[in-house]
Motif scaffolding. Structure first.
Motif, mmCIF file in Angstrom:
data_model
loop_
_atom_site.group_PDB
_atom_site.id
_atom_site.type_symbol
_atom_site.label_atom_id
_atom_site.label_comp_id
_atom_site.label_asym_id
_atom_site.label_seq_id
_atom_site.Cartn_x
_atom_site.Cartn_y
_atom_site.Cartn_z
ATOM 1 N N ALA A 1 0.816 -1.112 0.040
ATOM 2 C CA ALA A 1 -0.139 0.074 -0.029
ATOM 3 C C ALA A 1 0.930 1.166 -0.064
ATOM 4 C CB ALA A 1 -0.992 0.048 1.276
ATOM 5 N N ALA A 2 0.418 2.209 -0.906
ATOM 6 C CA ALA A 2 1.439 3.505 -1.033
ATOM 7 C C ALA A 2 0.922 4.361 0.162
ATOM 8 C CB ALA A 2 0.985 3.918 -2.238
ATOM 9 N N PHE A 3 1.897 5.343 0.687
ATOM 10 C CA PHE A 3 1.247 6.234 1.555
ATOM 11 C C PHE A 3 2.549 7.539 1.355
ATOM 12 C CE2 PHE A 3 4.240 3.966 3.977
ATOM 13 C CZ PHE A 3 5.097 4.762 4.620
ATOM 14 N N ALA A 4 2.164 8.713 1.912
ATOM 15 C CA ALA A 4 2.955 10.016 1.545
ATOM 16 C C ALA A 4 3.081 10.633 2.703
ATOM 17 C CB ALA A 4 1.999 10.773 0.329
ATOM 18 N N ILE A 5 4.215 11.347 3.119
ATOM 19 C CA ILE A 5 4.601 11.972 4.179
ATOM 20 C C ILE A 5 4.853 13.495 3.708
ATOM 21 C CG2 ILE A 5 6.336 12.436 6.126
ATOM 22 C CD1 ILE A 5 6.860 9.310 5.960
ATOM 23 N N GLU A 6 4.171 14.535 4.441
ATOM 24 C CA GLU A 6 4.564 15.947 3.882
ATOM 25 C C GLU A 6 4.879 16.977 5.273
ATOM 26 O OE1 GLU A 6 0.646 16.715 2.294
ATOM 27 O OE2 GLU A 6 -0.258 16.688 4.126
ATOM 28 N N ARG A 7 4.703 18.135 5.135
ATOM 29 C CA ARG A 7 4.857 18.812 6.397
ATOM 30 C C ARG A 7 3.783 18.723 7.145
ATOM 31 N NH1 ARG A 7 5.840 24.733 3.718
ATOM 32 N NH2 ARG A 7 4.020 23.831 2.452
ATOM 33 N N ASP A 8 3.999 19.009 8.590
ATOM 34 C CA ASP A 8 3.045 19.002 9.622
ATOM 35 C C ASP A 8 2.031 20.162 9.526
ATOM 36 O OD1 ASP A 8 3.859 16.683 10.555
ATOM 37 O OD2 ASP A 8 4.238 17.372 12.455
ATOM 38 N N ASP A 9 0.771 19.823 10.051
ATOM 39 C CA ASP A 9 -0.215 20.932 9.860
ATOM 40 C C ASP A 9 -0.092 21.754 11.344
ATOM 41 O OD1 ASP A 9 -2.097 20.176 7.508
ATOM 42 O OD2 ASP A 9 -2.088 18.231 8.866
ATOM 43 N N THR A 10 -0.308 23.035 11.115
ATOM 44 C CA THR A 10 -0.158 23.980 12.365
ATOM 45 C C THR A 10 -1.525 24.641 12.714
ATOM 46 O OG1 THR A 10 0.553 25.886 11.277
ATOM 47 C CG2 THR A 10 2.208 24.360 12.112
ATOM 48 N N ASN A 11 -1.854 25.134 13.630
ATOM 49 C CA ASN A 11 -2.867 26.223 14.089
ATOM 50 C C ASN A 11 -2.212 27.280 14.709
ATOM 51 O OD1 ASN A 11 -2.617 25.173 16.612
ATOM 52 N ND2 ASN A 11 -4.795 24.518 16.778
ATOM 53 N N ASP B 1 1.887 22.697 16.528
ATOM 54 C CA ASP B 1 2.012 21.580 15.611
ATOM 55 C C ASP B 1 0.746 20.703 15.869
ATOM 56 O OD1 ASP B 1 2.425 19.331 14.233
ATOM 57 O OD2 ASP B 1 4.508 19.259 14.693
ATOM 58 N N ILE B 2 -0.392 20.779 15.018
ATOM 59 C CA ILE B 2 -1.416 19.931 15.135
ATOM 60 C C ILE B 2 -1.018 18.187 15.277
ATOM 61 C CG2 ILE B 2 -3.619 19.194 14.114
ATOM 62 C CD1 ILE B 2 -3.940 22.024 13.157
ATOM 63 N N ASP B 3 -0.024 17.858 14.407
ATOM 64 C CA ASP B 3 0.169 16.570 14.150
ATOM 65 C C ASP B 3 0.998 15.920 15.195
ATOM 66 O OD1 ASP B 3 -1.225 16.532 11.866
ATOM 67 O OD2 ASP B 3 0.670 17.298 10.468
ATOM 68 N N ARG B 4 1.591 16.910 15.994
ATOM 69 C CA ARG B 4 2.654 16.363 17.047
ATOM 70 C C ARG B 4 2.630 17.411 18.203
ATOM 71 N NH1 ARG B 4 8.156 13.218 16.079
ATOM 72 N NH2 ARG B 4 6.808 11.943 15.049
ATOM 73 N N PRO B 5 1.806 17.699 18.929
ATOM 74 C CA PRO B 5 1.418 18.616 19.611
ATOM 75 C C PRO B 5 2.683 18.802 20.630
ATOM 76 C CG PRO B 5 -0.627 17.768 19.478
ATOM 77 C CD PRO B 5 0.320 16.821 19.135
ATOM 78 N N ALA B 6 3.464 17.718 21.032
ATOM 79 C CA ALA B 6 4.193 17.941 22.237
ATOM 80 C C ALA B 6 5.662 18.527 21.642
ATOM 81 C CB ALA B 6 4.479 16.529 22.804
ATOM 82 N N GLU C 1 10.625 29.311 13.591
ATOM 83 C CA GLU C 1 9.964 29.286 12.397
ATOM 84 C C GLU C 1 9.555 30.841 12.151
ATOM 85 O OE1 GLU C 1 9.941 27.076 10.169
ATOM 86 O OE2 GLU C 1 10.634 25.472 11.446
ATOM 87 N N GLU C 2 9.680 31.209 10.870
ATOM 88 C CA GLU C 2 9.505 32.507 10.496
ATOM 89 C C GLU C 2 7.954 32.929 10.382
ATOM 90 O OE1 GLU C 2 10.407 35.705 6.781
ATOM 91 O OE2 GLU C 2 11.221 33.659 6.246
ATOM 92 N N GLY C 3 7.503 34.023 10.873
ATOM 93 C CA GLY C 3 6.216 34.462 10.839
ATOM 94 C C GLY C 3 6.137 35.895 10.562
ATOM 95 N N LEU C 4 4.916 36.470 10.527
ATOM 96 C CA LEU C 4 4.482 37.847 10.568
ATOM 97 C C LEU C 4 3.390 38.419 11.235
ATOM 98 C CD1 LEU C 4 4.185 38.106 6.491
ATOM 99 C CD2 LEU C 4 5.893 39.357 7.958
ATOM 100 N N TYR D 1 9.268 22.190 7.611
ATOM 101 C CA TYR D 1 8.596 21.321 8.668
ATOM 102 C C TYR D 1 7.219 21.486 8.714
ATOM 103 C CZ TYR D 1 13.663 20.789 9.868
ATOM 104 O OH TYR D 1 15.017 20.676 9.652
ATOM 105 N N TYR D 2 6.761 22.668 8.465
ATOM 106 C CA TYR D 2 5.369 23.201 8.874
ATOM 107 C C TYR D 2 4.581 23.750 7.767
ATOM 108 C CZ TYR D 2 7.275 22.154 13.380
ATOM 109 O OH TYR D 2 7.934 21.770 14.381
ATOM 110 N N LYS D 3 3.451 23.369 7.744
ATOM 111 C CA LYS D 3 2.484 24.222 6.790
ATOM 112 C C LYS D 3 1.966 25.619 7.245
ATOM 113 C CE LYS D 3 0.285 20.016 4.750
ATOM 114 N NZ LYS D 3 -1.048 19.239 4.881
ATOM 115 N N PRO D 4 1.738 26.465 6.503
ATOM 116 C CA PRO D 4 1.593 27.947 6.990
ATOM 117 C C PRO D 4 0.222 28.067 7.728
ATOM 118 C CG PRO D 4 1.339 27.904 4.598
ATOM 119 C CD PRO D 4 1.895 26.613 5.086
ATOM 120 N N SER D 5 -0.035 28.845 8.459
ATOM 121 C CA SER D 5 -1.392 28.817 9.358
ATOM 122 C C SER D 5 -1.571 30.490 9.707
ATOM 123 C CB SER D 5 -1.385 28.185 10.470
ATOM 124 O OG SER D 5 -0.632 28.476 11.329
#
Length: 358
Positions: free
Chosen positions: A132-142, A169-174, A180-183, A234-238
């Motif tokens: 079975a195929a799967f994919a790994i991407e950047r973690d989701d954030t809020n 980090d939604i995917d790994r809250p700990a 990380e750069e923000g505005l 490592y992280y998707k924008p939010s």
């Protein structure tokens, strides 16, 4: 297997195959799956590096003899790699769901396309396989609020207000979303956002900005928000929700006319003029409510531009006023400005008509 065939005009045909096929009781593997953890609300085969990946397959072996099911994973793109053993389990029976799980480290190189491969130990030279195929991407954030909503700050002086949110980090809250750069973005006119002030998340994921507004920001309620920008490995924008910061200022009020002037009581009109500017150096202040007070008489100044407000005391008003010197009081108010009052002593002198004739 034995086969024969006859037909008129044809020679008799005959064929026999020994060991043509074998009935097998397995092992067999079916229904391979890779699912991710549900912190981000999606348990499909695509997830962030911080999620737990759950591998499963259905194993069947009709014989009572136990078999061992193995699970492996391998990155296909972009890095490629070798097979990695996730684990193994011994099972007996039919239609047994076998579960495995694995996690990944905070490493951008693990992102890409992967393959999970299952196989079994051999029984009579037979083994089951499935993939079975799967994919790994950047973690989701809020991006959640901490402080600064409905706060107040003045354009005058060096006072500040703190605007603060925290990126999770939604995917790994700990795991803190650190460095990380923000505005932070703040509207300049209550509607349109400025270009934004670059920030970096703290060791605990906080985006913090000490806001001391310049003249680029109008007074009043301005909206603000923070963003984790789309540049992280490592992280998707939010983006946070919108919040409010109230910008205040103060007046610089001066009475400019009359100064040491003389008027004839009941004959001359008396023009009153004041200038109203922003005490923070932000220029003239239009649309204020500026009122002049002289000897119980009030008149509201009319704005003529460049910070100038003026009104006129009609001659009929001063007809019964006593002869002598008069001071002028002016006060100004406008939403989001501190009220201001200015008094000019001996602004003008009233004389009588008889004094002129004398």
């Amino acid at each position: 297997i034995t086969m024969n065939a006859t037909k008129e005009g044809y020679a008799y045909g005959f064929n026999r195959s020994i060991h043509a096929y074998r009935l097998s009781d397995g092992p067999f593997l079916s229904d391979p799956k890779v699912n991710t953890s549900i912190e981000d609300g999606d348990d499909g085969p695509v997830g962030g590096w911080g999620e737990t990946y759950y591998l499963s397959v259905t194993a069947t072996h009709a014989s009572p003899q136990p078999i061992t099911v193995y699970a492996y994973i391998k990155q296909l793109t972009p890095q490629g790699g070798n097979w990695q053993l996730v684990g193994s389990q011994e099972i007996t029976g039919m239609n047994v769901t076998v579960n495995f799980s694995t996690t990944f480290s905070k490493d951008s190189s693990v992102q890409g396309q992967w393959l999970a491969w299952f196989n079994t130990s051999e029984v009579n030279n037979v083994s089951g396989t499935a993939s079975a195929a799967f994919a790994i991407e950047r973690d989701d954030t809020n991006n959640t609020y901490i402080s600064g909503d409905a706060s107040n700050v003045s354009r005058v002086g060096s006072n500040t207000t703190t605007l603060k949110t925290r990126v999770f980090d939604i995917d790994r809250p700990a795991t803190p979303v650190s460095t990380e750069e923000g505005l932070v973005r703040i509207t300049v006119d209550g509607i349109n956002y400025g270009t934004g002030q670059p920030l970096f998340t703290s060791s605990t994921g906080q985006l913090t900005y000490s806001f001391n507004p310049s003249c680029a920001y109008q007074t009043g309620a301005q909206k603000w928000r923070t963003e984790l920008v789309n540049g992280s490995s490592y992280y998707k924008p939010s983006t946070s929700s919108e919040f409010v910061v109230n910008i205040y200022s103060a007046f610089s009020l001066q009475i400019t006319s009359p100064i040491n002037k003389t008027f004839v009581r009941g004959v001359d009109t008396i023009p009153l003029t004041a200038s109203l500017n922003d005490a923070g150096g932000c220029g003239p202040v239009p649309d204020a409510n500026l009122v002049f007070h002289v000897n119980g008489y009030e008149c509201t100044g009319t704005y003529s531009g460049n910070g100038v407000y003026s009104c006129v005391i009609p001659a009929r008003v001063t007809r019964l006023w006593p002869i002598g010197w008069y001071g002028v009081l002016s006060d100004a108010e406008k939403p989001y400005y501190d009220n201001a009052t200015k008094y000019l002593q001996n602004s003008f002198k009233l004389i009588s008509v008889s004094a002129i004739r004398a």
